[in-house]
Write an enzyme that holds these catalytic residues in place. Structure first.
Site, PDB file in Angstrom:
ATOM      1  N   ARG A  44       0.839  -1.189   0.000  1.00 44.09           N
ATOM      2  CA  ARG A  44       0.000   0.000   0.000  1.00 44.09           C
ATOM      3  C   ARG A  44       0.873   1.238   0.000  1.00 44.09           C
ATOM      4  O   ARG A  44       1.870   1.308   0.711  1.00 44.09           O
ATOM      5  CB  ARG A  44      -0.917   0.042   1.234  1.00 44.09           C
ATOM      6  CG  ARG A  44      -1.827  -1.149   1.377  1.00 44.09           C
ATOM      7  CD  ARG A  44      -2.786  -1.292   0.222  1.00 44.09           C
ATOM      8  NE  ARG A  44      -3.836  -0.298   0.243  1.00 44.09           N
ATOM      9  CZ  ARG A  44      -4.627  -0.052  -0.792  1.00 44.09           C
ATOM     10  NH1 ARG A  44      -4.469  -0.689  -1.919  1.00 44.09           N
ATOM     11  NH2 ARG A  44      -5.590   0.834  -0.702  1.00 44.09           N
TER      12      ARG A  44
ATOM     13  N   GLU B 107      -0.456   9.083  -5.330  1.00 42.46           N
ATOM     14  CA  GLU B 107      -0.335   8.462  -6.642  1.00 42.46           C
ATOM     15  C   GLU B 107      -1.089   9.298  -7.654  1.00 42.46           C
ATOM     16  O   GLU B 107      -2.293   9.493  -7.500  1.00 42.46           O
ATOM     17  CB  GLU B 107      -0.890   7.033  -6.617  1.00 42.46           C
ATOM     18  CG  GLU B 107      -0.054   6.086  -5.798  1.00 42.46           C
ATOM     19  CD  GLU B 107      -0.626   4.682  -5.703  1.00 42.46           C
ATOM     20  OE1 GLU B 107       0.088   3.801  -5.219  1.00 42.46           O
ATOM     21  OE2 GLU B 107      -1.802   4.481  -6.113  1.00 42.46           O
TER      22      GLU B 107
ATOM     23  N   HIS C 218       1.175   1.628  -9.928  1.00 40.94           N
ATOM     24  CA  HIS C 218       0.246   0.770  -9.198  1.00 40.94           C
ATOM     25  C   HIS C 218      -0.471  -0.183 -10.156  1.00 40.94           C
ATOM     26  O   HIS C 218      -1.705  -0.183 -10.274  1.00 40.94           O
ATOM     27  CB  HIS C 218      -0.774   1.621  -8.435  1.00 40.94           C
ATOM     28  CG  HIS C 218      -1.364   0.894  -7.257  1.00 40.94           C
ATOM     29  ND1 HIS C 218      -1.860   1.551  -6.153  1.00 40.94           N
ATOM     30  CD2 HIS C 218      -1.545  -0.431  -7.015  1.00 40.94           C
ATOM     31  CE1 HIS C 218      -2.328   0.664  -5.281  1.00 40.94           C
ATOM     32  NE2 HIS C 218      -2.144  -0.547  -5.790  1.00 40.94           N
TER      33      HIS C 218
END
Length: 329
Positions: A244, A275, A294
């Site tokens: 995470r 992000e 990601h």
């Protein structure tokens, strides 16, 4: 079943940055009457009573107290992916709303991604590519070297579904596998991949050539890796994070400092906070850092399986049956 008889399911939107994939919509519409947030906001009075499920794709739509109060017949929030730290489970439970996720769907691809990051970082693939295509390159230096993966030690922090799949892959590279977990796995599972349990995280950090983070977000894993932990690692070690980024399993300021001071050799990150990172962030300027957007579970097949899992969870909840992959408090 006629279209008007299908359950009303709230989604954020179709396409775009956070929307449900356009090629998933046709399949979803066979089971649900999809309502976008824009449609819902334009007609709350009619739709609020009818919506019985939320299909949450990429953390959207945002579920808060105001939304829950306006959806009195909501039964379930089906969440894509593993992480549920963006959801208030206690608030949802207080409204009698179930939550599901898709942990098994993402495990294989995410484990593959972990190995890809480890190999790319150790063999300096991004640097090598830039050298190979640069218009300024006249020769390849003979002393431009990477590090071995085969035979190296891999420390897996979080030996859950994904962590164990990484261990299975690492075994094929003849890696020495250490792991730290809340609970030790049984002897048969350890033996199958040749894994050695480290009760203390510090012991793993001191021994591993590659440290892989594959943990769920809990109060105990918030900033799990900070200045002290990084200083325990080998100066030749690489940190890999596939868990995470959103709420900082890794203290990024401490990581930047450790990389700048050569406390550790390199980092490979599929998750960051935020992000994407600001375009001037130091991590984006370092040659010994690989950052990916990601994409651990980002394959066509896996995203389709995630959609199917979410559909099954919604159908079960609305039928009053046990919910596959239900997340419990």
């Amino acid at each position: 079943m006629e279209g008007q008889d299908l359950p009303y399911v709230l989604i954020d939107c179709v396409g775009g940055k956070h929307g449900v994939y356009e090629d998933h919509v046709e399949l979803l519409k066979k089971h649900f009457h999809l309502i976008t947030m824009e449609e819902y906001l334009q007609n709350k009075g009619f739709l609020g009573e009818r919506i019985t499920a939320i299909y949450m794709w990429h953390h959207k739509p945002v579920v808060n107290k105001e939304l829950l109060q306006s959806l009195p017949n909501l039964k379930i929030v089906a969440n894509s992916g593993v992480g549920i730290d963006h959801l208030d489970l206690k608030l949802l439970a207080s409204h009698g709303v179930k939550v599901s996720n898709t942990p098994f769907a993402v495990s294989t691809d995410t484990a593959d991604m972990a190995m890809a990051l480890m190999l790319a970082s150790s063999r300096r693939l991004v640097e090598g590519y830039l050298m190979a295509v640069s218009p300024d390159t006249e020769h390849f230096p003979a002393d431009w070297l990477g590090a071995e993966v085969s035979g190296a030690s891999l420390g897996i922090v979080g030996m859950g579904i994904i962590g164990y799949k990484v261990a299975e892959r690492a075994k094929a590279f003849d890696m020495r596998i250490l792991y730290h977990n809340r609970n030790q796995r049984n002897k048969e599972e350890e033996s199958a991949v040749g894994a050695v349990y480290c009760k203390k995280l510090d012991d793993l950090l001191q021994q591993a050539d590659f440290v892989l983070l594959s943990v769920t977000l809990t109060p105990q894993t918030h900033k799990l890796i900070g200045k002290r932990q990084l200083e325990l690692m080998k100066p030749t070690a690489t940190l890999i994070n596939i868990s995470r980024g959103r709420v900082l399993v890794v203290d990024q300021d401490a990581l930047v400092e450790a990389l700048q001071r050569k406390v550790i050799k390199a980092a490979a990150l599929d998750v960051t906070y935020p992000e994407p990172l600001p375009r001037d962030h130091p991590l984006l300027k370092m040659k010994n850092v690989i950052v990916t957007p990601h994409i651990g579970s980002a394959t066509t097949k896996t995203r389709l399986i995630m959609m199917e899992n979410m559909t099954e969870s919604i159908q079960a909840a609305l039928a009053g049956q046990p919910v596959p992959n239900e997340v419990l408090l």
